[in-house]
Design an enzyme around this catalytic site. Sequence first.
Site, mmCIF file in Angstrom:
data_model
loop_
_atom_site.group_PDB
_atom_site.id
_atom_site.type_symbol
_atom_site.label_atom_id
_atom_site.label_comp_id
_atom_site.label_asym_id
_atom_site.label_seq_id
_atom_site.Cartn_x
_atom_site.Cartn_y
_atom_site.Cartn_z
ATOM 1 N N SER A 1 0.846 -1.199 0.000
ATOM 2 C CA SER A 1 0.000 0.000 0.000
ATOM 3 C C SER A 1 0.878 1.244 0.000
ATOM 4 C CB SER A 1 -0.893 0.012 1.245
ATOM 5 O OG SER A 1 -1.471 1.284 1.471
ATOM 6 N N TYR B 1 0.092 0.280 10.523
ATOM 7 C CA TYR B 1 -0.317 -0.107 9.173
ATOM 8 C C TYR B 1 0.839 0.055 8.196
ATOM 9 C CZ TYR B 1 -3.010 -0.306 4.819
ATOM 10 O OH TYR B 1 -3.486 -0.644 3.579
#
Length: 321
Positions: A165, A191
Site C-alpha cells: 500500500s 499499518y
Amino acid sequence: MSDRITSPFGYRSTAREVAAGHDLTGRRAIVTGAATGIGIETARALAERGAQVTIAVRKPDLGAAAAADINSTAGEGRARVGHIDLANQASVRAFAEAWGAQPLNILINNAAVMACPQSYTDDGLEMQIGTNHFGHYLLGALLAPALQAGAQASGQASRLVSLSSIGHRRSGVNFDDPHYRTRAYDKWEAYGQAKSANALFAVGYHRRFKDQGIIANAVMPGGIMTPLQRHLPREEMIAFGWMDEAGNINDRFKTTEQGAATSVWAALGPELDGVGGLYLENCAQALPFNPEVPFEGVMAHALDPEAADRLWTLSQATVGA
C-alpha cells in the site's frame, strides 16, 4: 529508470481488461480475503478466464456468497471457498494441510486489516503486522511446494502477489519492537509497518524461490473504498479528503474493478515473466517516491534487500516455518 517495466494498462484499467485474452484453463489460484472489495474482483477476473479459484476467507458465509456470485458469470464450480484466519497460525496451517499436494499457479495475498485499535492475534502478534504479514508469510512458506509443483506441471513460473500500500511510507519495519510491546501504539504507523513488510516479503520470497519456478512481486492497488476502511470514522475519512461531507468519494479513488487490475497484472502479465522483487502500481513498476508526485512511488525501505533478509529471519523465528 530506463529499464522500468510497464504494460498497456494503467490507472483506470479494470481487472477484466487485464485478464482478457489469457486462457487459464487448468490453472489453480488462491486469493485471500476475496469475499469482498478488490479481492472478489481479482478472483472473478481469474475465474472468468478459466482458472479454478479458491477464495480463502475468515467468514465462510461471505465466502460462499462471493463464490456463488463469481460462478454466476464464470461458470459453476470455478470459484470455491476455503477457510483461513490469518490472525491464527493454526488456521493457516490447517488451510495449507487441506490444500495438500495440489499444484498451485497463483497465490494472491490480498487480505488485510487497516488502522485498527491496538489488538493482538491469537498468537500474540500485533494485529496489523500479525495478519497482513506474518499470516501471509506462513501461508506462502507452507504453499511453496504447491507453487513449485504448479510451475513444473504448467511449464510456466508460478506467481505470488503480495499486496502492499501507499501506507508503507508511514513506517519501515521496527525490528526492535514490531509488536508495540514497549512503544506507544499508532494505528497508521502500525499499518505502514505492515505494508512495508508486505513489500519486503515479496523481495525475500522472490530471492529464495526464483530458481524453483516462483516469482513474487508486491502490489499497490490504489485508493479504493472497501470494507478495509471498517475501522475508520467517517470524520477521519472526510479530514483525509477521501470523501466530502455529503459522502461523495474523491475522484482519485478507483472502483473495486480498477483496484484489482494491478493484482491481476502481477499474476498474469507477460511483461513480468521471470521478473520479481518489485513494487507495482497502476499496472507498471513503480517509480522511486518523489514528493512532487505525492500519490505514487515506492520508498527505498520497502525494497531494501538487507531489511528483507532481516524480516525473513524474524518471520521464520516467529511462525516456525
